[in-house]
Design an enzyme around this catalytic site. Structure first.
Site: not given
Length: 578
Positions: A66, A128-129, A178, A488
């Site tokens: 993602e 869940f999630q 959803k 760096m």
């Protein structure tokens, strides 16, 4: 082969399917906005939207992670000027977008993120999630929306798209439960529209413009500081015409790179921590600064008390929150940069007398040149690699980078002449940005060359996105400036931490050319100057993704350098001067 050629054939059902669900309305909203590419990763809560996308001719690019999706969308928006779109599922999918959303927010990049969410009845129940995506992203978005009705969810997406593009650009997000995307609706959302309550300013106050024009005309040592807002406002033509008409030297910020051609006599190139000596000298002694579309961040200003200490500051910005936030503005001009520059041009009754000032700036250019030593018997210098790629490619080549020393070398040693060709992470400094950004940039401009300069540390963070470049057969060239370190950090440890290289060096790293071949890309390696040019040309000629593992001098550092919070006029050219 271009990214356009690599996509699936257009779906003949596009736009013919009637809207039946909230998910259909989401997809129709994107179509109505003219979206052609969507970057994302599939998942449970976002699945209804993906199912609706099946019937659209918008191209979906499945990324490996993602974070890759949001960086690719960010770069797509930077190159096109229209919001890039990314999608992810709920929970970990949404939180994996957060770094890229924060990156876009810092750089005012136009971006729309769509995230799946658990059904409304489960929100707040630790399902869940489930993650509070709105709460997590509120601090790093221009606006975000929790969609609560299938009949209005398409309008929510359109509003998010309009807000991302208009006014001060930035990322927006719509969280999609959803049950809402599965819910029944026949509502067509129409084209994106701004809320009635959001009216971004366009014209600055005419009296303020007149006073600013007078200050500029009276000045003896004026400079123009062009920020990223110049490019986002499509104001490069106006800025160039103004500078050349009145013979005023131009300095660009890091996001403003490309707003003014660096091969022009009036260009002092780039300013700030690793800017040119001549730009930083001009800022230090100027008596009038016209700053356009910049937020005066700390990497530009150094210590604010020593930044342009003798200058009257004219600050053009579309966001009133940026006026006098870091640098006090004597002449605040709030409005769209393109419009306000035209106002200012119309108000200039005379030009400042700049002949001797321009001569002084040219003298500084000769005193503090951007050069480097490259003996044949020493390891390859990264500056040489950047310069040769610049010479071997067209002026409209798009350059993306990760973050670190390689980013600074690319910025310093490429000659920037064209806007929207410099695509990198500015304010947030996100390592790993370069490769997914190259994917987004190539899909945004398939006919143009795309070169990604990366560091070994940055490349390791998102190298899995090579699988996407291979799958989509994208003709991009990745150049890993490999010094076996987070360069760096090591440079700062040498300068300020007694050369204690804690967790900055890699005692072992992969052979990136071999790694590229494992992904299905072409892999190359450069160890010496003798082989460099032939390898670079071969990689550029290859019609597909390639990776060049360039083993550079591990002792090479980035200069000039202004220590954090330091005086820009006291830049160091060597470590001993820090």
């Amino acid at each position: 082969m271009s990214g356009e050629q690599a996509q699936s054939p257009p779906n003949t059902e596009a736009n013919s399917k009637e809207i039946e669900t909230g998910a259909d309305a989401v997809v129709r909203s994107l179509e109505n906005a003219g979206v052609e590419h969507v970057f994302g990763v599939q998942g449970g809560a976002i699945m209804p939207v993906y199912d609706a996308l099946y019937h659209s001719d918008m191209a979906h690019i499945t990324m490996a992670h993602e974070q890759g999706a949001v960086h690719a969308a960010d770069a797509y928006g930077t190159v096109t000027g229209n919001p890039g779109v990314c999608m992810a599922t709920s929970g970990p999918g949404a939180t994996n977008l957060v770094t890229g959303i924060a990156d876009a927010n810092m750089d005012s990049d136009p971006l729309v993120a769509l995230t799946g969410q658990v059904p409304t009845e489960f929100v707040g129940n630790d399902a869940f999630q489930e993650t509070d995506t709105i709460g997590v992203t509120s601090p790093v978005t221009k606006a975000n929306f929790f969609a609560d009705d299938a009949g209005t969810v398409g309008t929510d997406v359109g509003t998010a798209f309009a807000l991302a593009k208009r006014g001060r650009q930035g990322p927006t997000l719509v969280d999609l439960p959803k049950d809402v995307t599965n819910g029944a609706t026949t509502e067509d959302p129409g084209t994106p529209e701004l809320p009635d309550t959001y009216v971004p300013p366009e014209k600055a106050d005419p009296d303020a413009v007149f006073e600013a024009a007078g200050a500029l005309a009276r000045s003896e040592k004026p400079v123009i500081l062009a920020g990223g807002g110049v490019i986002k406002a499509e104001a490069t033509d106006e800025l160039r015409a103004f500078a050349m008409e009145h013979e005023i030297p131009v300095i660009t910020t890091m996001p403003g790179t490309g707003a003014f051609p660096e091969d022009h006599e009036l260009s002092l190139e780039i300013a700030g921590m690793h800017g040119t000596g001549y730009a930083n000298m001009a800022i230090t002694v100027t008596d009038c600064m016209l700053a356009v579309g910049t937020r005066f961040d700390d990497r530009l200003t150094g210590g604010v008390e020593t930044f342009a200490p003798d200058a009257e500051v004219i600050h053009i910005d579309i966001d009133p929150a940026e006026i006098s936030k870091n640098i006090e503005a004597d002449h605040p001009l709030i409005g769209d940069a393109k419009v306000v520059l035209d106002q200012l041009a119309d108000s200039m009754v005379s030009s400042p007398a700049t002949e001797s000032w321009v001569e002084q700036c040219l003298t500084w250019k000769s005193e503090y040149p951007m050069d480097y030593a490259a003996p044949d018997d020493e390891p390859v210098k990264p500056q040489y690699i950047v310069e040769r790629f610049d010479e071997m490619t067209d002026d409209d080549t798009i350059v993306t980078t990760g973050v670190g020393q390689h980013q600074m070398w690319a910025w310093q040693y490429w000659t920037w002449t064209t806007p929207r060709t410099w695509v990198t992470s500015h304010g947030l400094g996100t390592m790993g940005y370069g490769l997914p950004a190259a994917i987004g940039a190539k899909l945004a401009a398939p006919e143009r060359d795309v070169v990604c300069f990366d560091g070994d540390g940055s490349f390791l963070m998102t190298c899995q996105e090579l699988s996407v470049a291979v799958r989509e057969n994208l003709d991009i060239t990745v150049v890993v400036l490999n010094n076996s370190a987070i360069g760096m950090v090591r440079q700062w440890q040498d300068a300020f931490f007694g050369e204690r290289h804690m967790a900055s060096e890699y005692p072992w790293i992969p052979d990136f050319d071999t790694l590229a071949e494992a992904f299905g890309a072409r892999g190359f390696r450069i160890d010496t100057y003798d082989e460099a040019e032939e390898v670079m040309q071969t990689a550029l000629d290859y019609d597909g993704p390639s990776v060049i593992d360039v083993h550079i001098d591990p002792e090479e550092n980035v200069y000039p350098m202004v220590p954090s919070g330091g005086d820009n006029g006291l830049f160091a050219l060597t470590e001993g001067q820090l």
